[in-house]
Design an enzyme around this catalytic site. Structure first.
Site, PDB file in Angstrom:
ATOM      1  N   GLU A   1       0.842  -1.199   0.000  1.00 31.50           N
ATOM      2  CA  GLU A   1       0.000   0.000   0.000  1.00 31.50           C
ATOM      3  C   GLU A   1       0.878   1.251   0.000  1.00 31.50           C
ATOM      4  O   GLU A   1       2.025   1.215   0.485  1.00 31.50           O
ATOM      5  CB  GLU A   1      -0.882  -0.036   1.267  1.00 31.50           C
ATOM      6  CG  GLU A   1      -1.826   1.153   1.379  1.00 31.50           C
ATOM      7  CD  GLU A   1      -2.921   0.954   2.428  1.00 31.50           C
ATOM      8  OE1 GLU A   1      -2.848  -0.025   3.199  1.00 31.50           O
ATOM      9  OE2 GLU A   1      -3.854   1.784   2.453  1.00 31.50           O
TER      10      GLU A   1
ATOM     11  N   ASN B   1     -12.452  -1.552  -0.749  1.00 32.56           N
ATOM     12  CA  ASN B   1     -11.669  -2.046   0.376  1.00 32.56           C
ATOM     13  C   ASN B   1     -12.348  -1.626   1.670  1.00 32.56           C
ATOM     14  O   ASN B   1     -12.638  -0.431   1.859  1.00 32.56           O
ATOM     15  CB  ASN B   1     -10.252  -1.460   0.351  1.00 32.56           C
ATOM     16  CG  ASN B   1      -9.499  -1.751   1.648  1.00 32.56           C
ATOM     17  OD1 ASN B   1      -9.081  -2.869   1.877  1.00 32.56           O
ATOM     18  ND2 ASN B   1      -9.364  -0.744   2.513  1.00 32.56           N
ATOM     19  N   GLU B   2     -12.614  -2.568   2.527  1.00 31.91           N
ATOM     20  CA  GLU B   2     -13.204  -2.264   3.842  1.00 31.91           C
ATOM     21  C   GLU B   2     -14.298  -1.205   3.697  1.00 31.91           C
ATOM     22  O   GLU B   2     -14.289  -0.185   4.395  1.00 31.91           O
ATOM     23  CB  GLU B   2     -12.122  -1.852   4.849  1.00 31.91           C
ATOM     24  CG  GLU B   2     -11.119  -2.966   5.079  1.00 31.91           C
ATOM     25  CD  GLU B   2     -10.208  -2.797   6.295  1.00 31.91           C
ATOM     26  OE1 GLU B   2     -10.231  -1.727   6.922  1.00 31.91           O
ATOM     27  OE2 GLU B   2      -9.487  -3.764   6.615  1.00 31.91           O
TER      28      GLU B   2
ATOM     29  N   TYR C   1      -6.647  -9.240  11.398  1.00 30.41           N
ATOM     30  CA  TYR C   1      -5.295  -8.978  11.901  1.00 30.41           C
ATOM     31  C   TYR C   1      -5.122  -9.619  13.272  1.00 30.41           C
ATOM     32  O   TYR C   1      -6.050  -9.629  14.090  1.00 30.41           O
ATOM     33  CB  TYR C   1      -5.059  -7.467  12.024  1.00 30.41           C
ATOM     34  CG  TYR C   1      -4.797  -6.811  10.683  1.00 30.41           C
ATOM     35  CD1 TYR C   1      -3.520  -6.833  10.129  1.00 30.41           C
ATOM     36  CD2 TYR C   1      -5.819  -6.182   9.974  1.00 30.41           C
ATOM     37  CE1 TYR C   1      -3.269  -6.240   8.893  1.00 30.41           C
ATOM     38  CE2 TYR C   1      -5.571  -5.590   8.735  1.00 30.41           C
ATOM     39  CZ  TYR C   1      -4.294  -5.627   8.211  1.00 30.41           C
ATOM     40  OH  TYR C   1      -4.031  -5.050   6.989  1.00 30.41           O
TER      41      TYR C   1
ATOM     42  N   GLU D   1      -6.147  -9.374   3.674  1.00 35.65           N
ATOM     43  CA  GLU D   1      -5.346  -8.665   4.680  1.00 35.65           C
ATOM     44  C   GLU D   1      -5.265  -9.553   5.907  1.00 35.65           C
ATOM     45  O   GLU D   1      -6.296  -9.867   6.517  1.00 35.65           O
ATOM     46  CB  GLU D   1      -5.949  -7.303   5.032  1.00 35.65           C
ATOM     47  CG  GLU D   1      -5.757  -6.273   3.931  1.00 35.65           C
ATOM     48  CD  GLU D   1      -6.142  -4.846   4.326  1.00 35.65           C
ATOM     49  OE1 GLU D   1      -6.020  -4.495   5.521  1.00 35.65           O
ATOM     50  OE2 GLU D   1      -6.568  -4.094   3.426  1.00 35.65           O
TER      51      GLU D   1
ATOM     52  N   GLN E   1       2.082  -6.223   5.481  1.00 34.59           N
ATOM     53  CA  GLN E   1       2.258  -5.830   4.101  1.00 34.59           C
ATOM     54  C   GLN E   1       3.678  -6.164   3.676  1.00 34.59           C
ATOM     55  O   GLN E   1       4.526  -6.387   4.533  1.00 34.59           O
ATOM     56  CB  GLN E   1       1.999  -4.335   3.944  1.00 34.59           C
ATOM     57  CG  GLN E   1       0.564  -3.927   4.290  1.00 34.59           C
ATOM     58  CD  GLN E   1       0.242  -2.492   3.837  1.00 34.59           C
ATOM     59  OE1 GLN E   1       1.018  -1.821   3.188  1.00 34.59           O
ATOM     60  NE2 GLN E   1      -0.954  -2.027   4.213  1.00 34.59           N
TER      61      GLN E   1
END
Ligand code: AHR
Length: 540
Positions: free
Chosen positions: A58, A205-206, A282, A337, A386
Site C-alpha cells: 500500500e 476495500n473495507e 489482523y 489482509e 504488508q
C-alpha cells in the site's frame, strides 16, 4: 580351547557387548517425546492455490517510497527507479500476486494522478497514512514494471469509496484495451503498447470502515455496478483466464457484509458476477494495537499465537455461511489482509505502521499458511499485510540497507506448497499451556508437489520443549529428504541491519528408515521437509 570353553567365552563377550551397548544408551540424553504423523499420500485433495502466498503493498509509510521506489536518480542501485536488492529478495519468494494501491489508500486513489510523464504527475496528500505528501511518482506503469521485475501479477483495488464506476472502467481500459482505442493509445504513448494482464480486481476495500462506512445493502448495489461495467479488454484474458472480481466481505467475525454479498450473489442476474469475497483479520490481541513487536516475553508470545489461531474458526464459520449460498464453492474466500498488527516502533510516525518482525511472526505466518492450506477448497487467495516496511513485512529497509525478516524466511521455505495438492494427515497436536491459554504444541500440513515429491510443514509452538515427529506414509517408502528449520534462542529474536542473520533457516537432520522419517522439532520452530515418495521397488 574346548568347545565348552569356547561357547562360555562367546557368552561372556556377548554379555559384555550388551552391557556396553546398554551403558551407551543409558548415557544418551533423554530423548524427546515422539508424536506420529501419518500421511495419506494416495488421496490428494484440493490444490493449495499459489495465490494464497500473495502480498499486499500500500502507499503507506515506507511500503512504496523507499521500500520499492527510490527513483531513477537514486544512488541506491535500481532499475527504472525500482530498487534492485528488494527485487532480488522478492524473486526468491515466487510472489504470485501483489495487492495495490491499498488498503484504505485505494478508496482515495485517482489513477490518473499516477500516469504520464514524471514531471507532470499531480502531487496529493496521503490522508489515510500520516497526511504526508504523495508524489504519485509510483503509479500504474511503475507498479506493472515492478511486478514484471519480481515475476508477479497485479491484484488491483479500485476506488469505490470516493471514485466512480466510470473512473474504474477508464483505469481498466488504460491498462488492458488495444491500441485501436484512445485508452490503449494513451498507454502506448506512456511506453506500453501491449495490454497488461490484470487477473484480480478488488471491488472496494473495507467499505464497512475506511472505504466509506457503507451499509451492506448500499455496498452491494454499488459493487454490482462495478462488477458489470469495469471491463478487462485483454484478449489473453478470456475464458478460464478471465479477470476475477473480489467483493468486500467480513471484518473479522462480523459477517453482515459477507451475508449480504453472498445472498446477492445467490440471487444474481446474468449481468454481473464476482469470483471472490474478502476477509480481513489482523492478529493484534486487542484494539488499538498495543503489543510490542520486540523485547517481549513468553506471555506476549503465547497471547499473539492464540489470537492468530482464531483464523481457523473464522474461516470455518465463513465457509459454512458461504456454503449455504454456494454449495459448489464457486466463490473464493480471499483473505486479502492478514498478519500481525502491533504497536508502532517507538519514535516512528504512528501513521507509518512500522514494527519489528520476530521469530514469533515467523511461527504466526506458518500457522496461518497451514490454516489456509487446510481450507484450500474455499480459501484460494490471501495477501499478507504488508510486503515491505509496514506491519508484518518480508523486508525492512533503511536508506540503502535491507534486512530479510523471519516472516520472509517462512514464505521462502513454503514455496514448495505453491500449487501443491493437500494430503490428508493424522497428527496428535499435543498441548502447550501458558497461563490460561491452551494451544496445540504441534501444527502440520502435507502436500504433494507437481513433480511428485511430498512437502511437510511443521510448527512447534512450545517455546521450551522439543518434540520428535515420526512421519510415515500410508503406503510406499520415503526417498531422498531435504529439510530446513527456522528457530532462535528467544521468542522475540529479530534480524537487524547490524545482525541480519539472527533468525535464518538452517539445514535439519532427518533420518529416514523405509516408510518412516524421524525429525526433531526444536522448541518454537518452523520446519519444512521435502522428500521423494517411492513405490515399493524403488520407483517414484
Ligand atoms: O493494512 C493497513 C490497513 O488495514 C489497510 O489500509 C486497511 O484496509 C486495513 O484497515
Amino acid at each position: 580351547m574346548s568347545p565348552a570353553k569356547q561357547s562360555h567365552c562367546k557368552l561372556v563377550l556377548l554379555v559384555a557387548l550388551l552391557c556396553a551397548a546398554r551403558g551407551a544408551i543409558a548415557a544418551e540424553p533423554a530423548r524427546e517425546p515422539v508424536v506420529e504423523m501419518g500421511i495419506d499420500a494416495g488421496h490428494p485433495g484440493a490444490r493449495i492455490h499459489r495465490e494464497v502466498f500473495g502480498q499486499f503493498a500500500e502507499h503507506l509509510g515506507g511500503g512504496i517510497y523507499g521500500g520499492i521506489w527510490v527513483g531513477r536518480n537514486s544512488s541506491i542501485p535500481n532499475v527504472r527507479g525500482i530498487r534492485s536488492d528488494v527485487v532480488a529478495a522478492l524473486r526468491a519468494l515466487k510472489v504470485p500476486d501483489v495487492r495495490w494501491p491499498g488498503g484504505c489508500f485505494a478508496d482515495e486513489y485517482h489513477w490518473r494522478d499516477g500516469v504520464g510523464p514524471a514531471g507532470q504527475r499531480r502531487a496529493t496528500v496521503n490522508t489515510n497514512w500520516g497526511d504526508v505528501p504523495e508524489s504519485n511518482a509510483f503509479g500504474s506503469d511503475e507498479f506493472m514494471d515492478f511486478l514484471q521485475q519480481i515475476g508477479s501479477q497485479p491484484y488491483l483495488s479500485v476506488n469505490v469509496g470516493s471514485g466512480s464506476v466510470r473512473e474504474a472502467a477508464d483505469w481498466l481500459a488504460y491498462l488492458t484495451a488495444p491500441t485501436t482505442t484512445a485508452a490503449g493509445r494513451e498507454r502506448a504513448a506512456n511506453g506500453h503498447p501491449a495490454p497488461y494482464r490484470v487477473p484480480y480486481l478488488g471491488l472496494g476495500n473495507e467499505s464497512w470502515g475506511c472505504g466509506g462506512a457503507l451499509s451492506p445493502d448500499f455496498y452491494v448495489n454499488e459493487m454490482r455496478r462495478f462488477s458489470r461495467f469495469v471491463h478487462n479488454y485483454n484478449p489473453a484474458q478470456r475464458g478460464p483466464q478471465a479477470m476475477q472480481r473480489i467483493a468486500v466481505g467480513a471484518d473479522g467475525a462480523s459477517t453482515d457484509y459477507l451475508q449480504s454479498v453472498m445472498q446477492a450473489w445467490h440471487d444474481k442476474v446474468w449481468s454481473w458476477d464476482i469470483e471472490g469475497v474478502s476477509l480481513h483479520y489482523y492478529s493484534s490481541a486487542g484494539w488499538p494495537p498495543a503489543h510490542p513487536s520486540q523485547h517481549f516475553g513468553e506471555d506476549e508470545y503465547a497471547l499473539l499465537l492464540a489470537d492468530t489461531l482464531r483464523m481457523e474458526r473464522l474461516i470455518r464459520t465463513q465457509t459454512a455461511l458461504m456454503d449455504r449460498y454456494d454449495p459448489q464453492r464457486k466463490v473464493a474466500l480471499v483473505v486479502d489482509e492478514w498478519g500481525t498488527w502491533l504497536a508502532p516502533l517507538p519514535g516512528s510516525n504512528p501513521g507509518f505502521l512500522m514494527q519489528q518482525n520476530s521469530l514469533r511472526d515467523a511461527l504466526l505466518a506458518a500457522l496461518n499458511l497451514n490454516i489456509f492450506a487446510r481450507h484450500a477448497e474455499r480459501v484460494r487467495m490471501a495477501n499478507i499485510a504488508q510486503m515491505i516496511n509496514v506491519l508484518q513485512a518480508m523486508v525492512l529497509t533503511d536508506g540503502p540497507r535491507l534486512v530479510l525478516t523471519p516472516t520472509y524466511h517462512v514464505f521462502r521455505m513454503y514455496v514448495p506448497f505453491q500449487d501443491a495438492s493437500l494430503l490428508p494427515v493424522s497428527l496428535q497436536p499435543g498441548r502447550y499451556v501458558k497461563g490460561a491459554l491452551r494451544l496445540p504444541q504441534v501444527d502440520g500440513i502435507a502436500a504433494r508437489e507437481a513433480d511428485g515429491r511430498i512437502a511437510v510443514a511443521l510448527v512447534n509452538l512450545d517455546p521450551a520443549r522439543a518434540i520428535a515427529v515420526r512421519i510415515h506414509l500410508d503406503h510406499g517408502r520415503i526417498g531422498a529428504v531435504r529439510a530446513e528449520q527456522l528457530t532462535a534462542p528467544q521468542v522475540d529474536a529479530v534480524n537487524t541491519f547490524s545482525d541480519p542473520t539472527a533468525v535464518v533457516p538452517r539445514a535439519l537432520a532427518a533420518s529416514a528408515a523405509d516408510a518412516a522419517l524421524r525429525v526433531v522439532l526444536a522448541p518454537k520452530s518452523v520446519s519444512v521437509l521435502q522428500f521423494e515418495s517411492l513405490e515399493h521397488g524403488g520407483k517414484r
